[in-house]
Enzyme design. Sequence first.
Site, PDB file in Angstrom:
ATOM      1  CB  CYS A   1       3.633   1.342  13.162  1.00 28.06           C
ATOM      2  SG  CYS A   1       1.829   1.278  13.096  1.00 28.06           S
TER       3      CYS A   1
ATOM      4  CG  HIS B   1       4.852   3.460   9.806  1.00 30.38           C
ATOM      5  ND1 HIS B   1       4.369   2.373   9.109  1.00 30.38           N
ATOM      6  CD2 HIS B   1       3.854   3.838  10.646  1.00 30.38           C
ATOM      7  CE1 HIS B   1       3.147   2.114   9.509  1.00 30.38           C
ATOM      8  NE2 HIS B   1       2.803   2.996  10.452  1.00 30.38           N
TER       9      HIS B   1
ATOM     10  CG  ASN C   1      -0.558   2.109   8.666  1.00 31.35           C
ATOM     11  OD1 ASN C   1       0.304   1.251   8.603  1.00 31.35           O
ATOM     12  ND2 ASN C   1      -0.760   2.825   9.763  1.00 31.35           N
TER      13      ASN C   1
END
Length: 335
Positions: free
Chosen positions: A114, A262, A292
Site C-alpha cells: 500500500c 492511500h 483499494n
Amino acid sequence: MFHSKITGLGYYVPENIVTNDDLSKLMDTNDEWIQERTGIQERRHVALEEDTTSGMGIKAAKVAIERAKIDPQDIDFVVFATLSPDYYFPGPGVMIQKELGLRTVGALDIRNQCSGFIYALSIADQYIKTGMYKNILIIGSEVHSKGLDMTTRGRGVSVIFGDGAGAAILSREEDTTKGVLSTHLHSEGEHAEELALIAPGMGKRWVTDILKDDNPDDESYYPYMNGQFVFKNAVVRFSEVINEGLQANNLQVSDINMLVPHQANLRISQFIQNKFKLTDDQVYNNIQKYGNTTAASIPIALTEAWEQGKIKEGDLVVLAAFGSGFTWASAIIRW
C-alpha cells in the site's frame, strides 16, 4: 543538489465495473454492509487479456509520458511498485522497458504494497537529487481480482480490493523550492502477518506443498487481513507520518492544499481528515469508485485530483500511506 518534480501523471482502470450488488450475487454481502464499513460502492476488475499488471502500467505510463512532454528515450530509470506481478520472477519493470521501447535502462521492482508508490517516489527522488538520473518513470499497478476468494468465506477482504494502475514522471528541478521537499519511510515487521498473503512463498508453503495437500480448505494462498487491528494502527501511523513530514519542512497543517491518502478505507481517510480539521476540498478520495488498488491508489487519486484542477502550481501536496508490512510513508511536495 537538485530537487525532483512530478512533470507528468497518468492512470488506467479496467472498463469492467463491479458493483456491491454484483458481489452480493457471489457471496453473502450487500451494498449497505460494504459501504458502512469501507465507503466503497464499486471497483474495477480486469476483463481484457492485455490488462495484466504490466499491461495496465504501460497504459498509465504512456499518458504520463505524453503529459510530461518527453520522449520515452529520455527516461533514465524505471521503478515499478506492485504486490501482484505478472510472474513470480522477473518483476514487471523489465516488461515496461521492453514495451515502451526504452533504452536498456535499469528497472527496479519494489514490494511495499500500500505504501509502494511513496517508496518508489522516494527512491526516484534520491537518484535525481544526487544528479544520477534526470527523468524517472514510476508506476504503481495491481491486479487483485484474480487472487481473491470471491465467496462468503473471503468477503472481508474481497469486497475491498480493485484493479488499476497509475504512473508519474519524476524529473530534475533546479528550483529547490519546488518539487519533492521530503519523503519519510517506516516499517514494523512485528505485525507483518496481520495483513499478508502467505503462500506461495519459500518460507512456509510453496506451490509443491499446495499441490501435494490438495486441500480445498487451505486459505494460505488467499490474502488475510486482521481488519480492526489494521484500522487501529493505520489511523495512528497516518497521523504520525503526516506530522513528521510537515515538521521536517517547518510547515503547519494549515499549509496543506491537498492531502492524497492511500485509498485503503474511506473511514480511515475521514478519521484523518477530521483529526487534522481539513475540509473536503483539502482531501481527495476516490475509493468509492475504485476500491483499494494498493500501490496504484495514490497515483490514480493524484492524477484525478490534478485533472480536476484541485492541484495547482505552488500548492502544498501531501501523500500518505499505510499498509501490509506493516509499512507506512509520506511525501511532502510543492507543486
